[in-house]
Motif scaffolding. Structure first.
Motif, PDB file in Angstrom:
ATOM      1  N   GLY A  52       0.890  -1.649  -0.063  1.00 31.87           N
ATOM      2  CA  GLY A  52       0.171  -0.024  -0.005  1.00 31.87           C
ATOM      3  C   GLY A  52       0.794   0.772   0.148  1.00 31.87           C
ATOM      4  O   GLY A  52       0.143   2.810  -0.419  1.00 31.87           O
ATOM      5  N   LEU A  53       2.088   0.756   0.421  1.00 30.36           N
ATOM      6  CA  LEU A  53       3.080   2.700   0.366  1.00 30.36           C
ATOM      7  C   LEU A  53       3.349   2.209  -1.177  1.00 30.36           C
ATOM      8  O   LEU A  53       3.718   1.813  -1.652  1.00 30.36           O
ATOM      9  CB  LEU A  53       4.333   2.542   1.518  1.00 30.36           C
ATOM     10  N   ASN A  54       3.520   3.407  -2.485  1.00 26.25           N
ATOM     11  CA  ASN A  54       3.918   3.435  -3.399  1.00 26.25           C
ATOM     12  C   ASN A  54       5.381   4.288  -3.251  1.00 26.25           C
ATOM     13  O   ASN A  54       5.720   4.248  -4.418  1.00 26.25           O
ATOM     14  CB  ASN A  54       2.515   3.831  -4.020  1.00 26.25           C
ATOM     15  N   THR A  55       5.725   5.172  -2.723  1.00 27.66           N
ATOM     16  CA  THR A  55       6.756   5.818  -3.320  1.00 27.66           C
ATOM     17  C   THR A  55       7.634   5.802  -1.649  1.00 27.66           C
ATOM     18  O   THR A  55       6.788   5.660  -0.651  1.00 27.66           O
ATOM     19  CB  THR A  55       6.757   7.363  -3.418  1.00 27.66           C
ATOM     20  N   LEU A  56       8.607   7.053  -2.278  1.00 27.39           N
ATOM     21  CA  LEU A  56       9.578   7.349  -0.925  1.00 27.39           C
ATOM     22  C   LEU A  56       9.265   8.412  -0.467  1.00 27.39           C
ATOM     23  O   LEU A  56       9.708   9.244   0.784  1.00 27.39           O
ATOM     24  CB  LEU A  56      11.093   7.297  -0.990  1.00 27.39           C
ATOM     25  N   SER A  57       8.494   8.887  -0.868  1.00 26.94           N
ATOM     26  CA  SER A  57       8.346  10.716  -0.451  1.00 26.94           C
ATOM     27  C   SER A  57       8.193  11.161   1.187  1.00 26.94           C
ATOM     28  O   SER A  57       8.730  12.342   1.292  1.00 26.94           O
ATOM     29  CB  SER A  57       6.969  11.298  -1.426  1.00 26.94           C
ATOM     30  N   GLU A  58       7.592  10.156   1.229  1.00 28.06           N
ATOM     31  CA  GLU A  58       7.622  10.615   2.990  1.00 28.06           C
ATOM     32  C   GLU A  58       8.995  10.828   3.369  1.00 28.06           C
ATOM     33  O   GLU A  58       9.591  11.493   4.785  1.00 28.06           O
ATOM     34  CB  GLU A  58       7.004  10.161   3.998  1.00 28.06           C
ATOM     35  N   TYR A 203      -8.617   7.983  -5.581  1.00 28.42           N
ATOM     36  CA  TYR A 203      -9.629   8.221  -5.850  1.00 28.42           C
ATOM     37  C   TYR A 203     -10.802   6.661  -5.174  1.00 28.42           C
ATOM     38  O   TYR A 203     -10.657   5.535  -5.757  1.00 28.42           O
ATOM     39  CB  TYR A 203     -10.235   8.310  -7.799  1.00 28.42           C
ATOM     40  N   TYR A 204     -11.213   7.270  -4.572  1.00 29.20           N
ATOM     41  CA  TYR A 204     -12.238   6.450  -3.818  1.00 29.20           C
ATOM     42  C   TYR A 204     -11.311   4.727  -3.104  1.00 29.20           C
ATOM     43  O   TYR A 204     -10.400   5.882  -2.497  1.00 29.20           O
ATOM     44  CB  TYR A 204     -13.361   5.853  -4.088  1.00 29.20           C
ATOM     45  N   ASP A 205     -11.741   4.129  -3.544  1.00 26.74           N
ATOM     46  CA  ASP A 205     -10.321   2.888  -2.767  1.00 26.74           C
ATOM     47  C   ASP A 205      -8.751   2.997  -4.181  1.00 26.74           C
ATOM     48  O   ASP A 205      -8.422   1.447  -3.128  1.00 26.74           O
ATOM     49  CB  ASP A 205     -10.912   2.288  -2.260  1.00 26.74           C
ATOM     50  N   GLU A 206      -9.246   3.287  -4.878  1.00 25.37           N
ATOM     51  CA  GLU A 206      -8.268   3.346  -5.862  1.00 25.37           C
ATOM     52  C   GLU A 206      -6.923   3.838  -5.333  1.00 25.37           C
ATOM     53  O   GLU A 206      -7.079   5.459  -5.520  1.00 25.37           O
ATOM     54  CB  GLU A 206      -8.653   3.238  -7.122  1.00 25.37           C
ATOM     55  N   HIS A 207      -5.906   3.479  -6.759  1.00 20.97           N
ATOM     56  CA  HIS A 207      -5.144   4.430  -6.634  1.00 20.97           C
ATOM     57  C   HIS A 207      -4.006   4.070  -7.687  1.00 20.97           C
ATOM     58  O   HIS A 207      -3.840   3.467  -7.807  1.00 20.97           O
ATOM     59  CB  HIS A 207      -3.703   4.272  -4.929  1.00 20.97           C
ATOM     60  N   VAL A 324      -9.061  13.198 -12.229  1.00 21.82           N
ATOM     61  CA  VAL A 324      -8.955  12.937 -11.723  1.00 21.82           C
ATOM     62  C   VAL A 324     -10.118  11.729 -12.119  1.00 21.82           C
ATOM     63  O   VAL A 324      -9.197  10.453 -12.088  1.00 21.82           O
ATOM     64  CB  VAL A 324      -8.886  13.189 -10.414  1.00 21.82           C
ATOM     65  N   GLU A 325     -11.583  11.414 -12.547  1.00 21.75           N
ATOM     66  CA  GLU A 325     -12.058  10.461 -12.756  1.00 21.75           C
ATOM     67  C   GLU A 325     -11.629  10.451 -13.385  1.00 21.75           C
ATOM     68  O   GLU A 325     -11.867   9.440 -14.494  1.00 21.75           O
ATOM     69  CB  GLU A 325     -13.680  10.714 -12.607  1.00 21.75           C
ATOM     70  N   LEU A 327      -8.702  10.047 -15.931  1.00 22.19           N
ATOM     71  CA  LEU A 327      -7.948   9.441 -15.497  1.00 22.19           C
ATOM     72  C   LEU A 327      -7.562   8.168 -14.591  1.00 22.19           C
ATOM     73  O   LEU A 327      -7.208   7.599 -15.952  1.00 22.19           O
ATOM     74  CB  LEU A 327      -6.551  10.195 -14.860  1.00 22.19           C
ATOM     75  N   PHE A 328      -8.707   8.295 -14.096  1.00 25.31           N
ATOM     76  CA  PHE A 328      -8.878   6.819 -14.088  1.00 25.31           C
ATOM     77  C   PHE A 328      -9.673   5.600 -14.776  1.00 25.31           C
ATOM     78  O   PHE A 328      -9.073   4.646 -15.172  1.00 25.31           O
ATOM     79  CB  PHE A 328      -9.894   6.854 -12.481  1.00 25.31           C
ATOM     80  N   LYS A 329     -10.599   5.457 -15.472  1.00 21.24           N
ATOM     81  CA  LYS A 329     -11.087   5.849 -16.805  1.00 21.24           C
ATOM     82  C   LYS A 329     -10.273   5.444 -17.761  1.00 21.24           C
ATOM     83  O   LYS A 329     -10.155   4.489 -18.157  1.00 21.24           O
ATOM     84  CB  LYS A 329     -12.183   6.252 -17.138  1.00 21.24           C
ATOM     85  N   LEU A 330      -9.151   6.691 -17.466  1.00 18.38           N
ATOM     86  CA  LEU A 330      -8.396   6.320 -18.825  1.00 18.38           C
ATOM     87  C   LEU A 330      -7.123   5.315 -18.073  1.00 18.38           C
ATOM     88  O   LEU A 330      -6.539   4.162 -19.297  1.00 18.38           O
ATOM     89  CB  LEU A 330      -7.691   6.706 -19.613  1.00 18.38           C
ATOM     90  N   VAL A 331      -6.787   4.844 -17.516  1.00 21.40           N
ATOM     91  CA  VAL A 331      -5.698   3.602 -16.851  1.00 21.40           C
ATOM     92  C   VAL A 331      -6.541   2.587 -16.587  1.00 21.40           C
ATOM     93  O   VAL A 331      -5.954   1.317 -17.200  1.00 21.40           O
ATOM     94  CB  VAL A 331      -5.328   4.129 -15.500  1.00 21.40           C
ATOM     95  N   LYS A 332      -7.335   2.423 -16.413  1.00 18.08           N
ATOM     96  CA  LYS A 332      -8.538   0.839 -16.520  1.00 18.08           C
ATOM     97  C   LYS A 332      -8.602   0.946 -17.825  1.00 18.08           C
ATOM     98  O   LYS A 332      -8.416  -0.587 -18.031  1.00 18.08           O
ATOM     99  CB  LYS A 332      -9.648   1.257 -14.996  1.00 18.08           C
ATOM    100  N   ALA A 333      -8.740   1.713 -18.574  1.00 15.69           N
ATOM    101  CA  ALA A 333      -8.966   0.790 -20.181  1.00 15.69           C
ATOM    102  C   ALA A 333      -8.249  -0.093 -20.577  1.00 15.69           C
ATOM    103  O   ALA A 333      -8.447  -0.605 -21.175  1.00 15.69           O
ATOM    104  CB  ALA A 333      -9.724   2.316 -20.402  1.00 15.69           C
ATOM    105  N   ASN A 334      -7.201   0.921 -19.624  1.00 15.96           N
ATOM    106  CA  ASN A 334      -5.722  -0.346 -21.207  1.00 15.96           C
ATOM    107  C   ASN A 334      -5.079  -0.906 -19.891  1.00 15.96           C
ATOM    108  O   ASN A 334      -4.343  -0.599 -20.160  1.00 15.96           O
ATOM    109  CB  ASN A 334      -4.702   1.332 -20.618  1.00 15.96           C
ATOM    110  N   ASP A 335      -5.800  -1.159 -18.886  1.00 19.62           N
ATOM    111  CA  ASP A 335      -5.047  -2.102 -17.787  1.00 19.62           C
ATOM    112  C   ASP A 335      -6.005  -3.577 -18.070  1.00 19.62           C
ATOM    113  O   ASP A 335      -5.332  -4.832 -18.106  1.00 19.62           O
ATOM    114  CB  ASP A 335      -5.626  -2.110 -16.389  1.00 19.62           C
ATOM    115  N   GLU A 336      -6.979  -3.212 -19.188  1.00 20.67           N
ATOM    116  CA  GLU A 336      -7.543  -4.730 -19.945  1.00 20.67           C
ATOM    117  C   GLU A 336      -7.225  -5.201 -20.784  1.00 20.67           C
ATOM    118  O   GLU A 336      -6.674  -4.570 -21.419  1.00 20.67           O
ATOM    119  CB  GLU A 336      -9.136  -3.882 -19.792  1.00 20.67           C
TER     120      GLU A 336
END
Length: 336
Positions: A52-58, A203-207, A324-325, A327-336
């Motif tokens: 669940g941690l995605n980067t080292l930014s902290e 976006y809700y529970d997605e990242h 943002v919405e 972008l999530f649709k675009l990424v999801k479409a290209n994950d399929e």
């Protein structure tokens, strides 16, 4: 898109508590023997892998991790309390290096995997430990030893879902600040972004992970400006977001700026120019509301753009939620 996210931190394990110099002092026992207890051990420092941690930014803001010291020993042979160990959570896929020796300490690959990176100091000995047949009242103790201190390098390979495109000062860093937890440097001059900044957009529970790369300029595909060092990363992105400044401070033409970037993509890699993307028309807050529709229509006509676009202001958040919405649709479409 794969980036190496990195950070350097310092870890300092705790010092061992000192041993106690003490003697029994009880009624009717004027010359009691030694009763100084040992100190407690210093705290270790561990890294633990965390999903669940995605980067080292902290770690760019919190760079010192220090464990507690052990408590000193006490009389009546009471041992000092050992310190609680410090555990630092890091993302999976992170390599851990000793920066002073260039040694690879290890790589975090499994959730809840634990790695010892700095060992706490050993406890000091109280004078009871030194009692012998020839020395019934020793006054010798030892201090606790120092804990390990190390300069640690962290390197994490990050797969970014969205790559940001745009001319220098188009507002990409401001956008990533607006819609993610990343805090890249933002200033009113070109080339504020000298290194990739990674932001986790929720976006809700997605990242998804968004990468803000240095602004591209004409002939970037041939190494001009910051060169094609970052263009190669864009070819691995799932999708692109092209950010256009609708009212550039240098009075340049937004349509021409857009076409310069598109031309650089085609020159570098024709497949990259055909990658799925969205268009974000930024700084709409600088236009009068009654002028926005006509100005955007003219831009889209001039660049011959027929895809999805969003009118936004990275400064005040106008239109960013819809973006943002999208972008999530675009990424999801290209994950399929």
């Amino acid at each position: 898109m794969k980036f190496v996210d990195s950070a350097s931190i310092r870890v300092e394990a705790g010092k061992g508590g000192a041993g106690c110099l003490g003697f029994r002092r009880e009624k009717y026992i004027p010359d009691g023997g030694p009763d100084g207890g040992d100190g407690g051990d210093g705290g270790h420092i561990y890294f633990r892998g965390q999903e669940g941690l995605n980067t080292l930014s902290e770690f760019r803001f919190n760079r010192l991790f220090r464990a507690k010291n052990g408590q000193p020993g006490q009389g009546q042979n009471k041992r000092g309390k050992s310190a609680v160990h410090l555990t630092v959570e890091i993302p999976l896929g992170t390599k851990v290096f000793d920066l002073e020796t260039d040694e690879l300490i290890g790589e975090m690959t499994v959730h809840d995997q634990v790695m010892l990176v700095a060992k706490g100091g050993f406890h000091g000995l109280g004078n009871t430990r030194f009692k012998s047949s020839i020395n019934r009242a020793p006054r010798k103790t030892t201090p606790g030893s120092l804990g390990e201190a190390r300069e640690i390098g962290l390197e994490m390979s990050v797969m970014a879902d969205i790559g940001l495109l745009g001319m220098p000062n188009a507002g990409k860093s401001s956008l990533i600040r607006q819609i993610s937890s990343a805090r890249p440097k933002v200033a009113d001059y070109p080339f504020t972004t000298l290194h990739p900044s990674l932001g986790v957009v929720s976006y809700y529970d997605e990242h998804i992970v968004m990468a803000d790369i240095p602004g591209l300029i004409e002939d970037a595909s041939e190494g001009v400006g910051l060169g094609f060092e970052f263009l190669k990363h864009l070819s691995r992105a799932k999708a692109l977001l092209h950010v256009v400044d609708i009212l550039p401070a240098d009075a340049s033409d937004p349509a021409e700026n857009y076409l310069i970037i598109e031309n650089e993509l085609r020159k570098y890699d024709p497949e990259l120019a055909n990658k799925p993307r969205l268009l974000a028309i930024n700084k709409m807050d600088l236009l009068r509301e009654e002028d926005r529709v006509d100005i955007v229509k003219k831009l889209l006509k001039d660049i011959d753009y027929h895809g999805d676009f969003y009118n936004i202001s990275a400064l005040n958040g106008l239109g960013c939620r819809d973006l943002v919405e999208g972008l999530f649709k675009l990424v999801k479409a290209n994950d399929e």
